[in-house]
Design an enzyme around this catalytic site. Sequence first.
Site, short mmCIF file in Angstrom:
data_model
loop_
_atom_site.label_atom_id
_atom_site.label_comp_id
_atom_site.label_asym_id
_atom_site.label_seq_id
_atom_site.Cartn_x
_atom_site.Cartn_y
_atom_site.Cartn_z
N SER A 104 0.85 -1.19 0.00
CA SER A 104 0.00 0.00 0.00
C SER A 104 0.88 1.24 0.00
O SER A 104 2.11 1.14 0.00
CB SER A 104 -0.91 0.00 1.24
OG SER A 104 -0.12 0.09 2.42
N LYS A 105 0.25 2.40 0.03
CA LYS A 105 0.99 3.66 -0.05
C LYS A 105 1.99 3.81 1.10
O LYS A 105 3.02 4.47 0.94
CB LYS A 105 0.02 4.84 -0.03
CG LYS A 105 -0.80 4.98 -1.31
CD LYS A 105 -1.70 6.20 -1.22
CE LYS A 105 -2.51 6.37 -2.50
NZ LYS A 105 -3.42 7.54 -2.43
N ARG A 106 1.70 3.23 2.24
CA ARG A 106 2.61 3.40 3.37
C ARG A 106 3.95 2.68 3.15
O ARG A 106 4.91 2.93 3.87
CB ARG A 106 1.96 2.93 4.66
CG ARG A 106 1.69 1.44 4.74
CD ARG A 106 0.87 1.12 5.98
NE ARG A 106 0.56 -0.28 6.10
CZ ARG A 106 1.35 -1.17 6.69
NH1 ARG A 106 2.50 -0.80 7.20
NH2 ARG A 106 0.99 -2.45 6.78
N HIS A 107 4.01 1.80 2.15
CA HIS A 107 5.26 1.12 1.83
C HIS A 107 6.09 1.91 0.81
O HIS A 107 7.18 1.51 0.45
CB HIS A 107 4.99 -0.28 1.28
CG HIS A 107 4.33 -1.19 2.26
ND1 HIS A 107 3.01 -1.56 2.18
CD2 HIS A 107 4.82 -1.80 3.38
CE1 HIS A 107 2.72 -2.37 3.19
NE2 HIS A 107 3.79 -2.53 3.92
N GLY A 108 5.54 3.03 0.34
CA GLY A 108 6.23 3.81 -0.69
C GLY A 108 5.35 3.94 -1.91
O GLY A 108 4.14 3.69 -1.86
#
Length: 474
Positions: free
Chosen positions: A238-242
């Site tokens: 997801s976005k929190r991984h980049g």
Amino acid sequence: MIPCTRFAPSPTGYLHIGGARTALFSWLYARKYGGRFILRIEDTDRERSTEESVNAILDGMAWLGLAHDLGPFYQTHRFDRYHAVAEALLAQGKAYHCYCTKEELEQMRNDQMSRKEKPRYDGRCSHHQKVREGVSPVVRFRNPTEGATVVDDLIHGPVVFQNDTLDDLIIVRSDGTPTYNFTVVVDDWDMGITHVIRGDDHLNNTPRQINLLRALGASPPAYAHVPMILGEDGARLSKRHGAVNVISYHENGYLPEALLNYLVRLGWSHGDQEIFSLEEMIQFFEIRDVNLSSAAFNAEKLLWINQHYLKSSDPKRVAEYLAYHLKKLGIDPTDGPVLTEIVVIQRERSKTLVEMAVNSAFFFRDIDGYMPDAEKHLRPEILPALEALRARLMALTDWCAETLHATIVQCAEDHHLKLGKLAQPIRVAVSGKAASPPIDATLAVLGRERTLQRIDCAIEYIRVGLCDPMKSSP
């Protein structure tokens, strides 16, 4: 039979890394066996589908170079076809109108859960269809209630679903719009899709789609459900991984072939090989070799692959992408040195095109204002050597790296300096900082006029300091 694959994204956002890998696998399979690759936009969710998302998907596919043979097809352009198929199913008794209200369906669900049963539609309208005034019915497919449906998945192997656990899915909503599971079936049938390669989150939809296809008298395609991509922490990517948006990698300075090479290795391998040309991907790829377990996204490995491609790719190709990133910095890439020459001297020092562009800006822009490394390297004691070098450079008739190197070495020796003691001040003078490609190559690419002009500025900087010892910066 000529293979026909498809990539069928929903335009409710950007092209996701997971979707790009699915598209790549589908594209590779079609190319390997001389088949066709279809692009289909599944935009029946009219509330969430946007033109902006469609363009983001098309731009991402174009940047990756995954050209489609047919399409893009839009499901919203095919509503008449879906309605005709639904009417045929109703006429044959393979579908029926359901007049259950939302409140009745919710009560049905609650009753089933209270009995610890799996919530599902109980088929009550399939037995007695009573028209109810004021209620717009949905159309449900009459799913088989006996036997089992086997999905002979190319990755997971045979997966068995008991038909009595599959409820009668809605194929047309009360407002007349067709549903995903129905439109997919009609499209795959009409477009002659032979192999459906998609994420394994769709596996539970597959038995219903197979039963629908059989009800239509069509042969189901082969299915391959690809495990999802995880972040390095084991959670779904997801976005929190980049960055998960494909175009973000374009904006962040990655080459498309680097991202493709990385994506193909997420869950698939060919021995211990890490780097694949596109031709090798087509030659070696087999959908049955995709791993059953999920793959973890590793940003550092992608960065390493990108650096490999920056160093090994044709400088002309890299220069095309470098021009884009220079323009983003407000630089006209045609107003300066030849870009391929910059690529050659910068590629060993760059992990991304953004880094290459930022570190190459000095080739196009004058060195203005305070230079952080000037105070350390542009010292009064270097002035005689710098002035002498300037004169020697002015007299050169052959402005190339070899001649420039010999000139700098000779000047350093004549002034009893180690090469670095002269090279660093030159580097600061022409680039504004103490880090740059090899100084001889830097001057060769920068050119005579810009080099002499910047050395003149450095000499003036030192002279001003001599006249005003209290001044610490220009």
